[in-house]
Write a protein that holds these residues in place. Structure first.
Motif, PDB file in Angstrom:
ATOM      1  N   VAL A 149       0.869  -1.172   0.000  1.00 15.84           N
ATOM      2  CA  VAL A 149       0.000   0.000   0.000  1.00 15.84           C
ATOM      3  C   VAL A 149       0.907   1.224   0.000  1.00 15.84           C
ATOM      4  CG1 VAL A 149      -1.583   1.365   1.403  1.00 15.84           C
ATOM      5  CG2 VAL A 149      -1.969  -1.074   1.123  1.00 15.84           C
ATOM      6  N   PHE A 172     -11.047  10.003   1.891  1.00 14.78           N
ATOM      7  CA  PHE A 172     -10.132   9.310   2.796  1.00 14.78           C
ATOM      8  C   PHE A 172     -10.298   7.800   2.604  1.00 14.78           C
ATOM      9  CE2 PHE A 172      -8.656   7.830   6.967  1.00 14.78           C
ATOM     10  CZ  PHE A 172      -7.494   8.580   7.101  1.00 14.78           C
ATOM     11  N   GLU A 173      -9.202   7.113   2.284  1.00 14.80           N
ATOM     12  CA  GLU A 173      -9.293   5.697   1.903  1.00 14.80           C
ATOM     13  C   GLU A 173      -8.693   4.774   2.954  1.00 14.80           C
ATOM     14  OE1 GLU A 173      -8.517   6.249  -2.867  1.00 14.80           O
ATOM     15  OE2 GLU A 173      -6.808   5.984  -1.534  1.00 14.80           O
ATOM     16  N   THR A 174      -9.266   3.604   3.072  1.00 17.55           N
ATOM     17  CA  THR A 174      -8.742   2.593   3.988  1.00 17.55           C
ATOM     18  C   THR A 174      -8.453   1.307   3.219  1.00 17.55           C
ATOM     19  OG1 THR A 174      -9.997   3.550   5.794  1.00 17.55           O
ATOM     20  CG2 THR A 174      -9.238   1.295   6.102  1.00 17.55           C
ATOM     21  N   TYR A 175      -7.304   0.733   3.534  1.00 16.75           N
ATOM     22  CA  TYR A 175      -6.908  -0.567   2.979  1.00 16.75           C
ATOM     23  C   TYR A 175      -6.816  -1.568   4.120  1.00 16.75           C
ATOM     24  CZ  TYR A 175      -4.947   2.080  -1.036  1.00 16.75           C
ATOM     25  OH  TYR A 175      -4.744   2.904  -2.112  1.00 16.75           O
ATOM     26  N   LEU A 177      -4.948  -5.368   4.636  1.00 17.34           N
ATOM     27  CA  LEU A 177      -4.184  -6.398   3.964  1.00 17.34           C
ATOM     28  C   LEU A 177      -3.496  -7.306   4.959  1.00 17.34           C
ATOM     29  CD1 LEU A 177      -1.017  -4.835   2.278  1.00 17.34           C
ATOM     30  CD2 LEU A 177      -2.540  -3.530   3.689  1.00 17.34           C
TER      31      LEU A 177
ATOM     32  N   PHE B  72      -9.881   0.904  -5.899  1.00 20.49           N
ATOM     33  CA  PHE B  72      -8.488   1.068  -6.319  1.00 20.49           C
ATOM     34  C   PHE B  72      -7.555   0.013  -5.741  1.00 20.49           C
ATOM     35  CE2 PHE B  72      -4.178   2.730  -5.626  1.00 20.49           C
ATOM     36  CZ  PHE B  72      -3.810   2.953  -6.931  1.00 20.49           C
ATOM     37  N   VAL B 186      -4.992  -8.033  -3.520  1.00 25.76           N
ATOM     38  CA  VAL B 186      -4.851  -8.181  -2.069  1.00 25.76           C
ATOM     39  C   VAL B 186      -4.810  -6.818  -1.382  1.00 25.76           C
ATOM     40  CG1 VAL B 186      -3.358  -9.020  -0.216  1.00 25.76           C
ATOM     41  CG2 VAL B 186      -3.720 -10.424  -2.253  1.00 25.76           C
ATOM     42  N   ALA B 187      -4.022  -5.905  -1.934  1.00 27.48           N
ATOM     43  CA  ALA B 187      -3.909  -4.567  -1.331  1.00 27.48           C
ATOM     44  C   ALA B 187      -4.844  -3.634  -2.083  1.00 27.48           C
ATOM     45  CB  ALA B 187      -2.470  -4.074  -1.402  1.00 27.48           C
ATOM     46  N   ARG B 188      -6.038  -3.530  -1.572  1.00 26.87           N
ATOM     47  CA  ARG B 188      -7.095  -2.844  -2.292  1.00 26.87           C
ATOM     48  C   ARG B 188      -7.873  -1.952  -1.337  1.00 26.87           C
ATOM     49  NH1 ARG B 188     -12.055  -5.989  -5.355  1.00 26.87           N
ATOM     50  NH2 ARG B 188     -12.193  -4.498  -7.039  1.00 26.87           N
ATOM     51  N   VAL B 189      -8.341  -0.837  -1.838  1.00 31.10           N
ATOM     52  CA  VAL B 189      -9.143   0.056  -0.998  1.00 31.10           C
ATOM     53  C   VAL B 189     -10.417  -0.677  -0.576  1.00 31.10           C
ATOM     54  CG1 VAL B 189     -10.527   2.170  -0.976  1.00 31.10           C
ATOM     55  CG2 VAL B 189      -8.258   2.198  -2.011  1.00 31.10           C
ATOM     56  N   VAL B 190     -10.678  -0.717   0.752  1.00 29.82           N
ATOM     57  CA  VAL B 190     -11.894  -1.391   1.215  1.00 29.82           C
ATOM     58  C   VAL B 190     -12.991  -0.401   1.573  1.00 29.82           C
ATOM     59  CG1 VAL B 190     -10.780  -3.523   1.980  1.00 29.82           C
ATOM     60  CG2 VAL B 190     -10.950  -1.603   3.573  1.00 29.82           C
ATOM     61  N   SER B 191     -12.597   0.856   1.837  1.00 28.59           N
ATOM     62  CA  SER B 191     -13.637   1.863   2.056  1.00 28.59           C
ATOM     63  C   SER B 191     -13.108   3.254   1.779  1.00 28.59           C
ATOM     64  CB  SER B 191     -14.183   1.782   3.484  1.00 28.59           C
ATOM     65  OG  SER B 191     -13.201   2.225   4.395  1.00 28.59           O
ATOM     66  N   THR B 192     -13.994   4.120   1.305  1.00 24.23           N
ATOM     67  CA  THR B 192     -13.632   5.518   1.049  1.00 24.23           C
ATOM     68  C   THR B 192     -14.669   6.388   1.739  1.00 24.23           C
ATOM     69  OG1 THR B 192     -12.801   4.855  -1.127  1.00 24.23           O
ATOM     70  CG2 THR B 192     -13.137   7.216  -0.761  1.00 24.23           C
TER      71      THR B 192
END
Ligand SMILES: Cc1cc2nc3c(=O)[nH]c(=O)nc-3n(C[C@H](O)[C@H](O)[C@H](O)COP(=O)(O)OP(=O)(O)OC[C@H]3O[C@@H](n4cnc5c(N)ncnc54)[C@H](O)[C@@H]3O)c2cc1C
Ligand SMILES: Nc1ncnc2c1ncn2[C@@H]1O[C@H](COP(=O)(O)O)[C@@H](O)[C@H]1O
Lengths: 260, 327
Positions: A149, A172-175, A177, B72, B186-192
């Motif tokens: 990320v 604002f984005e959250t990842y 992993l 993304f 795998v490394a993907r935006v899960v929420s915005t």
């Protein structure tokens, strides 16, 4: 309680870009005799995150740099704020392109792993303050076969996974992993702590692992650096401090920007 | 073929810096004897977007669609772009020097094991291909030789002015829905989160802009500056330090990774004038810099300056304006 998470944080000794920059005669870099040196703000935040994650999980925070003998100063700075181990890849970082640096960091991760020391999470800065290549972290992730990320401000480890978040173009984005992973950090998400006197004393005693590069570098494809010519200044100084206010408002009137 | 990654804003229009990248691509194409320029866009292309890409001389618009592109992931975008690169046999891949642009190109570079140059300002020669780019926080310029294919680079924001092409392109939409490996998701935006409202439109068109930088001192250091802005009916424009520290919202940022303004008067207070900030304000007709440091680049480049603490100077200016208006 979840497993301890061992973090590796990568920092680079760079000239302080806010001071006046003078280049070496061969145009390959900054004249170190005249510059102050530091690590980038992004990396300071990455160090802070590494220390927090290690403390929260009972893991270790190791700091790594590839640089000349003086780069030990940046390792000590990270040790003084809570990293507990340090690795120094001794090399002239100017000779190493971003792909070379990524390969060297990957070699350290693999060697440590073979010796029983995992680095579950590798943190880097988003971009180095001198060469600004914006890519070492991503290349490292591919070299290690890990997810990555990029450019986040906050990183926490919970339930054996990483939650990373930061500003994106759409909000604002959250990842989320899994570990092991690589994350590159942008300043702004956390406030780096200042070293304490006992922290500095402790840092002096931590042994630093000294290594040579694993491979000959391919280089940075740099032809040369140059400084843009200084533009002549024709600034009109209206005054100093509060006393300048009437002259400023005269200027506003002159430019016609005061009309309501 | 030159392939350019075009990014969209929330309304689905091309962002200004992507249009700048297309403009840069055209100068490269002309130098190279008229190599066609294609665009790659993730998601849908509205009729308006297609029209503006045509105006910028784009031949084909490649779209990447399907579930893999719904949120993304840098590696998924790179995987999709690889498909387009292969199908067009492109020799150059470019993007704007935005966080996304740089990230996605770095993925493509790592996967193909080729070089990537970030924040390119121009090019010096085609054979060998030498680009110039920003280094040391914009204080120095690097000439870098790019000899790997495909040739990858991002264009520094506002290094060139976005200008439509003399001849329209066909902008034929070519839809792709490539298979993306699970590892690339795998490394993907899960929420915005809800985006903050974008008010940068008024900043870009303002006649007067009050600027604020690190010199404001903190989140609570903006009162006098906002009052000055109010008195002048001007929006506030800030440096990146101010937005990254969360003191003010991103849409107020001026510079290479923010808005480009061209007011009659810009009043940067406590802004050093780094090249990345200057890129966004250099076309202001007059600049009044307020700074404690007489040698700050913003001061030496300004038309007018006051040397002093903004927390003393700005309240005095506000008082003087109010005094004259009352009188
Ligand atoms: C790829 C990239 C993109 C970037 N994009 C942008 C961008 O779009 N926009 C942008 O702005 N930056 C951008 N930057 C960052 C840029 O390089 C600078 O770091 C930033 O502009 C500096 O912000 P500043 O002037 O507020 O802070 P500083 O450089 O810290 O300067 C603060 C200034 O305030 C003065 N000062 C301090 N206290 C006072 C006081 N009390 N009263 C008056 N003056 C005072 C100081 O003398 C100094 O000149 C980018 C950087 C990179 C690498
Ligand atoms: N010589 C180095 N030693 C350690 N880490 C480095 C080095 N060069 C780059 N990095 C890391 O990689 C990040 C991105 O650098 P770059 O891709 O060169 O802009 C930096 O912020 C550092 O965290």
């Amino acid at each position: 309680m979840a497993d301890p998470v061992n973090v590796l944080v990568c920092v680079k000794r760079v000239p302080d870009a806010t001071s006046e920059i003078v280049l070496t005669d061969d145009g390959q870099g900054v004249d170190g005799r005249l510059a102050g040196f530091t690590m980038s703000n992004h990396e300071q935040c990455a160090v802070e995150l590494a220390v927090r994650i290690a403390a929260a999980t009972g893991g270790e925070a190791t700091v790594l740099t590839l640089g000349d003998a003086d780069a030990v100063e940046q390792l000590r700075a990270a040790l003084a704020v809570g990293c507990t181990a340090a690795t120094h890849v001794q090399a002239d970082s100017q000779q190493f392109g971003p792909a070379d640096v990524a390969r060297e960091i990957a070699a350290v991760v693999r060697d440590h792993e073979a010796a029983g020391r995992s680095h579950d999470l590798v943190l880097l800065g988003n971009d180095a303050a001198d060469t600004g290549d914006f890519q070492v972290g991503i290349r490292l992730a591919y070299a290690l076969g890990r997810p990555v990320v990029n450019g986040v401000g906050q990183v926490v480890v919970e339930d054996d996974g990483v939650t990373a978040s930061g500003a994106g173009p759409d909000g604002f984005e959250t990842y989320r992993l899994p570990l092991p992973a690589v994350v590159t950090v942008l300043e702004g998400g956390v406030e780096p702590r200042y070293p304490t006197v006992p922290g500095r004393m402790k840092a002096k005693k931590v042994p630093i692992e000294e290594r040579s590069p694993a491979q000959e570098p391919a280089g940075a494809a740099r032809v040369r650096w140059s400084l843009p010519p200084a533009a002549p200044s024709d600034v009109q100084v209206l005054g100093k401090g509060a006393d300048a206010a009437p002259a400023v408002v005269d200027l506003f009137e002159q430019l016609g920007v005061l009309a309501r | 073929m030159i392939l350019v990654l075009v990014e969209k804003d929330l309304d689905g229009a091309a962002v200004e810096v992507s249009l700048e990248a297309l403009t840069f691509a055209r100068s490269l194409s002309e130098a190279g004897g008229g190599i066609p320029i294609d665009a790659v866009v993730v998601g849908d292309v509205s009729p308006d977007l297609r029209e503006s890409l045509a105006a910028y001389g784009v031949r084909d618009v490649h779209t990447l669609g399907g579930e893999a592109f719904a949120a993304f992931a840098g590696s998924a975008w790179a995987s999709g772009i690889e498909t387009v690169l292969a199908s067009t046999s492109s020799v150059v891949l470019m993007a704007a020097g935005t966080p996304r642009g740089g990230e996605v190109l770095a993925h493509v570079a790592a996967r193909a094991d080729v070089a990537m140059a970030a924040n390119v300002l121009g090019f010096d020669g085609l054979a060998p291909f030498v680009v110039t780019r920003q280094v040391v926080g914009g204080q120095a310029v690097e000439a870098m030789q790019l000899s790997t294919r495909p040739t990858l680079f991002t264009v520094a924001g506002h290094a060139v002015e976005a200008t439509p092409a003399a001849a329209q392109g066909a902008a034929t939409v070519v839809a792709h829905e490539p298979e993306v490996a699970a590892a690339d998701l795998v490394a993907r935006v899960v929420s915005t989160d809800e985006p903050e409202p974008d008010l940068s439109g008024s900043l870009k068109s303002a006649r007067v802009v009050v600027g604020a930088g690190r010199g404001a001192g903190g989140e609570n250091g903006f009162d006098d500056l906002l009052e000055l802005a109010d008195l002048l009916h001007a929006p506030l424009g800030v440096s990146r330090v101010v937005t990254s520290l969360g003191w003010r919202p991103h849409h107020e940022q001026v510079g290479q990774t923010g808005s480009r303004i061209s007011p009659d008067l810009y009043i940067p207070c406590g802004i050093s004038g780094a090249i990345q900030h200057w890129a966004g304000c250099s076309s202001a007709k007059a600049i009044l810099a307020i700074n404690t440091d007489p040698d700050a680049p913003m001061v030496t480049k300004a038309t007018h300056a006051v040397i002093g603490d903004l927390h003393e100077v700005v309240p005095a200016i506000n008082a003087e304006i109010k005094r004259r208006r009352a009188g």
